[in-house]
Structure formats: structure tokens, C-alpha cells
Design an enzyme around this catalytic site. Structure first.
Site, mmCIF file in Angstrom:
data_model
loop_
_atom_site.group_PDB
_atom_site.id
_atom_site.type_symbol
_atom_site.label_atom_id
_atom_site.label_comp_id
_atom_site.label_asym_id
_atom_site.label_seq_id
_atom_site.Cartn_x
_atom_site.Cartn_y
_atom_site.Cartn_z
ATOM 1 N N GLU A 264 -7.246 8.515 6.195
ATOM 2 C CA GLU A 264 -7.478 9.192 7.466
ATOM 3 C C GLU A 264 -7.916 10.644 7.308
ATOM 4 O O GLU A 264 -7.210 11.572 7.749
ATOM 5 C CB GLU A 264 -6.216 9.121 8.336
ATOM 6 C CG GLU A 264 -5.780 7.708 8.659
ATOM 7 C CD GLU A 264 -4.563 7.659 9.599
ATOM 8 O OE1 GLU A 264 -4.093 8.720 10.033
ATOM 9 O OE2 GLU A 264 -4.105 6.553 9.897
ATOM 10 N N HIS B 173 -2.768 11.014 0.826
ATOM 11 C CA HIS B 173 -2.272 10.771 2.182
ATOM 12 C C HIS B 173 -1.684 12.089 2.688
ATOM 13 O O HIS B 173 -0.475 12.224 2.858
ATOM 14 C CB HIS B 173 -1.251 9.634 2.165
ATOM 15 C CG HIS B 173 -0.952 9.034 3.511
ATOM 16 N ND1 HIS B 173 -1.116 7.696 3.779
ATOM 17 C CD2 HIS B 173 -0.488 9.590 4.649
ATOM 18 C CE1 HIS B 173 -0.754 7.447 5.035
ATOM 19 N NE2 HIS B 173 -0.366 8.584 5.588
ATOM 20 N N GLU C 234 -3.571 -0.038 8.231
ATOM 21 C CA GLU C 234 -2.382 0.366 8.994
ATOM 22 C C GLU C 234 -2.485 -0.183 10.398
ATOM 23 O O GLU C 234 -3.541 -0.093 11.027
ATOM 24 C CB GLU C 234 -2.232 1.889 9.112
ATOM 25 C CG GLU C 234 -1.725 2.585 7.900
ATOM 26 C CD GLU C 234 -1.539 4.081 8.110
ATOM 27 O OE1 GLU C 234 -1.276 4.497 9.267
ATOM 28 O OE2 GLU C 234 -1.662 4.809 7.124
ATOM 29 N N ARG D 267 0.857 -1.187 0.000
ATOM 30 C CA ARG D 267 0.000 0.000 0.000
ATOM 31 C C ARG D 267 0.896 1.241 0.000
ATOM 32 O O ARG D 267 1.629 1.478 0.964
ATOM 33 C CB ARG D 267 -0.896 -0.024 1.245
ATOM 34 C CG ARG D 267 -1.734 1.206 1.457
ATOM 35 C CD ARG D 267 -2.654 1.057 2.671
ATOM 36 N NE ARG D 267 -3.436 2.250 2.849
ATOM 37 C CZ ARG D 267 -3.214 3.173 3.790
ATOM 38 N NH1 ARG D 267 -2.250 3.010 4.681
ATOM 39 N NH2 ARG D 267 -3.971 4.247 3.863
HETATM 40 O O1 IFM Z 1 2.685 7.697 10.042
HETATM 41 C C1 IFM Z 1 1.315 7.762 10.209
HETATM 42 C C2 IFM Z 1 0.602 7.567 8.896
HETATM 43 O O2 IFM Z 1 1.012 8.502 7.961
HETATM 44 C C3 IFM Z 1 -0.892 7.693 9.083
HETATM 45 N N1 IFM Z 1 -1.356 6.849 10.125
HETATM 46 C C4 IFM Z 1 -0.659 6.876 11.382
HETATM 47 C C5 IFM Z 1 0.833 6.681 11.161
HETATM 48 C C6 IFM Z 1 1.579 6.716 12.504
HETATM 49 O O3 IFM Z 1 1.376 7.939 13.136
#
Ligand code: IFM
Length: 475
Positions: free
Chosen positions: A184, A139, A379, A95
Site C-alpha cells: 500500500e 509495510h 488483504e 503473508r
Molecule cells: O491494518 C491495516 C494494514 O496494515 C494495511 N491495510 C489496511 C489494514 C486495516 O486498516
């Protein structure tokens, strides 16, 4: 080239297998995850122009040590080697995110072919090595010119995103089987425009709520473009960092505090995207901030465009009670009504509590709310104080323990009927951890940022064994 079919298989294929240890279903997707700004570097090459993170990281005091993503893990120049690392680990899926500023520098107009070429090469390299590409379109790295025009609080940014999605889909659509619109959006809206801890660093509750709606609109608009543009086999998805919330006590006041945060952190995305509505309690809670008139007729039909799966990013849960939170809290006014209590137990280098039950709770909640929607953990991982020892090895037993606990939670959820199709470990490489700069290491591969030397950590070897075994060993 023929399109690769990544649409989720029917749910009958997702039951765990039997045998020793905790076996995952046949076809389970074992991935690693990264994002463009965090690893690529090459910030000014091939016509790339600044994103909001290039700008923000140069603002004094915003990022630890004044770090920027200018060089990061130099992945743009080392991509084939990084793909080889993944091949050696045996990951089935990777990913990554596409940098909007690299592909369409001003956020408008035609694509820059030299920018797209990097992603063409990356996808070709992955496929040549038997790894399925999973592309995320956004992102957190909005082209700065779009922020200068108002950014996510402005409706036009959603339209710009749909156009950008079209450019990327035209270039990669025949070879990328899984597409994620946004990563996110809560962070983009509430950390970016609410408390200003992330780029672009604005501090306005109204801007955060407007941004959240326009993220939903951008997601739905892009999902429609992708559906039109991509082969029918393509999987279209969204990744949310849903908050696993626990009341401090069972009092009505604490339960109401949880409800407030659930509305402004979870249902603000879930309801428009999956139910075509705004959470009524959120509208009431935020009446002092906005009347939500920026939501226009027809918007909620766009936001609820059907998608094929949902990605969940999970790190730790939150304990919520009635009270008030210290500023700057990113809750769009709810901070006057809620307090957060640090959970007990071990913590990572981010000071985040380690609690895998929160992941199980989220997955089972989603099973109950959206029983027919396949899920992926897009994630999960942890930062620890890793270093290479004199023998050049990186031992990270806490990370192995963290990962084992969380994969156990995923396995338990699958056993309890949750349709989880894959797990993407954050992260393949140590990288630029946003406002923490390079001070926090989430990788299963250590990066010496001075030499760019990669060292496989013990956790990477452990993950490779898990993948090879198709699950977790248990004595
Ligand atoms: O590094 C980040 C990522 O970019 C988005 N989710 C959380 C991760 C850890 O903070």
C-alpha cells in the site's frame, strides 16, 4: 533446501470447480496476513532500532491512547504458537512483512544476523507446517535514520530499499516462494507525507507526490534485485490498495471528480508500474504543486520492471462527487475539487461501509486492464467490537457475514474470467491498528493484550471450514 515453486500456475488451473456451494479453483491460496510492526513487539531486541512508527506513536495525540507497537501481539516470542494456530485453521499461505529496522537497523550497511534469524526461524516453522511463506519487504516501517535523511520524498531512499531487498533475498531467497516489494504505497505517501495521519506525520503535497514516485522507483529497483537474486521459480509481486470509486451522479462534474481521485490514488501507481508512464492528467492536475522534475530519464523503465502478480487490498468503496473535502484530505491538491459522500448501508467498527461489490469492480477492472496478470487479494477483512464472553468465546457474526460477502465477490470475479489466485484474510491476529492503536480489532484470533492470550473467534472456525471445503457453503 530446494526452492518452493509459487509462480502462478497457468490460467487454465484457475476456473472454479463444480459441486455444491461456491467452490474455488484447485490450488487456490487460502491465506492470512499480518505485518511486522503491528504484531511483532520486541521493539528493542537484537539490535532493532526505531522505525518511523516507533517515533510517530510516541508523538502526543498521534495514536489513540498513546499506544505503541513496543509489545503488540508479542509475536516475536510467540511465533511457533501462532504458526500452530494457522496450521489448525488449515491456511495454505501466510503473508507477513519483514521489519527493515530489525534486519538493517540504520537502513544502510550489512544485515544484522540476529534480526534476520527471526525471519529464518519463521520461514522454517511455516514450511515445516506445510504453510507457504509470502514475504512483504515494506509495510510502512521505514528505519527512522532514513526518515532523518529525508525519507521517501528523497530519491536515495529507493536505492536504500533495493539494497535492503538484496540482504533479505540473500537470507531467505531459497525458501520464500512469493515476494511482495511494498504494501500500500498510497498510504505511505499520502497518509505519511500528505495529511500526516500516519508516520512520519509530514503534511506536504509535494512531499507526498515525490514519495509516491520514489515508492514506484523502490518497487522497480527491488523487483530487479529480487529477479537477479531469487530462483527462477520465485513470484515477485506488489500490493496496492486500489480505490474502488463510484460517482455520486453521472454528471460530467462528478465523473471528473472520480477521474481526479483515480489519477492520484490508483493510476499514480498503476501507470508507472504496469505501463511505464505517468498519468498525463495527474501531471496537469498537480501543476500547482510540482512540475514532476524529480522523475528522471530512465525512471519509468525501472518502475515498470515486469512482475508476476499484483496484490489487491480491499476494504470498502468511496462515493465521489464534485465539491471540496475537509482538511486534512490526502489528495495532493485534488481535495479542492472533490467531495466524498458516506455510502449507505452497514458499517464496520472503522466506520467503513460494507460493500463487496467494490471488490468485484476492482478485480474486473484489472482483468480488463491487465488481462495476463495473475491477481491475489492480499488483504480483506473487517474490524468489529469483539470481546470474549463469560464462556471465553468470541462470537463475531458480522465478520463472518463480511467475509462471506467478499469471498462471494471474489468467486463471482473468477467465474467472470478474472485470474485471482488467492485470498489473504486481514488479519490473523488482533493487532496495532496504526493511529487507532489497539482500539480496533481486525483479527480472526482475539488477542487479550494484557495476557497475550489468543482466542479463536467464530470467524476463524468459519474460515477453517471454508478452506477445508475449498469454498463457500450454500444451502
Ligand atoms: O491494518 C491495516 C494494514 O496494515 C494495511 N491495510 C489496511 C489494514 C486495516 O486498516
Amino acid at each position: 533446501m530446494t526452492a518452493v515453486d509459487a509462480r502462478p500456475a497457468t490460467s487454465t488451473g484457475t476456473r472454479p470447480g463444480t459441486g455444491t456451494g461456491l467452490r474455488f479453483p484447485t490450488g487456490f491460496r487460502w491465506g492470512t496476513a499480518t505485518s511486522a510492526y503491528q504484531i511483532e513487539g520486541a521493539a528493542t531486541e537484537n539490535g532493532r532500532t526505531p522505525s518511523i512508527w516507533d517515533t510517530f506513536s510516541r508523538m502526543p495525540g498521534k495514536v489513540h491512547n498513546g499506544d505503541t507497537g513496543d509489545i503488540a501481539a508479542d509475536h516475536l516470542h510467540r511465533m511457533p504458537d501462532d504458526v500452530q494456530l494457522m496450521k489448525e485453521l488449515g491456511v495454505t499461505d501466510y503473508r507477513f512483512s519483514v521489519s527493515w529496522s530489525r534486519v538493517q537497523p540504520t537502513g544502510r550497511g550489512p544485515a544484522v544476523e540476529r534480526g534476520l534469524d527471526f525471519y529464518r526461524r519463521l520461514v522454517d516453522e511455516l514450511l515445516a507446517n506445510g504453510i507457504r511463506p509470502v514475504a512483504t519487504l515494506y509495510h510502512w516501517d521505514l528505519p527512522q535514520e532514513l526518515e532523518d535523511a529525508g525519507g521517501w520524498p528523497e530519491r536515495d531512499t529507493a536505492q536504500r530499499f533495493a539494497d535492503y531487498a538484496d540482504l533479505v533475498a540473500r537470507a531467505l531467497g531459497d525458501r520464500v516462494p512469493t515476494w511482495t516489494t511494498l504494501n500500500e504505497p498510497w498510504c505511505g505517501a499520502f497518509l505519511g507525507y500528505g495529511n500526516g495521519l500516519h508516520a512520519p506525520g509530514r503534511t506536504s503535497n509535494l512531499a507526498a507526490l515525490r514519495a509516491a514516485h520514489h515508492f514506484n522507483l523502490a518497487h522497480g529497483g527491488a523487483a530487479r534485485v529480487l529477479r537477479d537474486r531469487l530462483p527462477s521459480t520465485a513470484e515477485i509481486s506488489l500490493t496496492l490498495n486500489l480505490h474502488a470509486l463510484r460517482p455520486l451522479t453521472d454528471t460530467a462534474a462528478d465523473l471528473d471528480a472520480v477521474r481526479r481521485i483515480d489519477a492520484v490514488a490508483n493510476r499514480i501507481f498503476m501507470d508507472p508500474v504496469f505501463h511505464g508512464r505517468l498519468p498525463q492528467d495527474l501531471v496537469e492536475d498537480t501543476a500547482g504543486v510540482t512540475d514532476w522534475s524529480f522523475v528522471r530519464d530512465g525512471d519509468l523503465e525501472v518502475t515498470s520492471t515486469p512482475i508476476d502478480s499484483l496484490g489487491i487490498n480491499y476494504y470498502s468503496p468511496s462515493v465521489v462527487s464534485a465539491g471540496s473535502s475537509a482538511s486534512p484530505a490526502p489528495w495532493a491538491g485534488a481535495e479542492e475539487h472533490v467531495a466524498f459522500t458516506p455510502a449507505a448501508g452497514p458499517r464496520t467498527a472503522m466506520d467503513w461501509p460494507v460493500d463487496a461489490n467494490g471488490l468485484y469492480e476492482l478485480l474486473t477492472r484489472l482483468r480488463d486492464e491487465l488481462p495476463h496478470l495473475p491477481l491475489m487479494v492480499t488483504e480483506n477483512g473487517a474490524a468489529y467490537e469483539d470481546y470474549a464472553d463469560p464462556a471465553g468465546e468470541v462470537h463475531d457474526p458480522e465478520r463472518v457475514e463480511y467475509l462471506d460477502a467478499h469471498l462471494t465477490a471474489v468467486h463471482r470475479a473468477i467465474q467472470d474470467g478474472v485470474d485471482v489466485r488467492g485470498y489473504f484474510l486481514w488479519s490473523l491476529l488482533d493487532n496495532f491498528e496504526w493511529s487507532y492503536g489497539y482500539s480496533k480489532r481486525f483479527g480472526i484470533v482475539h488477542v487479550d493484550f494484557a495476557s497475550q492470550r489468543r482466542t479463536v473467534k467464530d470467524s476463524a472456525r468459519w474460515y477453517a471450514e471454508v478452506i477445508a471445503r475449498g469454498g463457500l457453503a450454500r444451502d
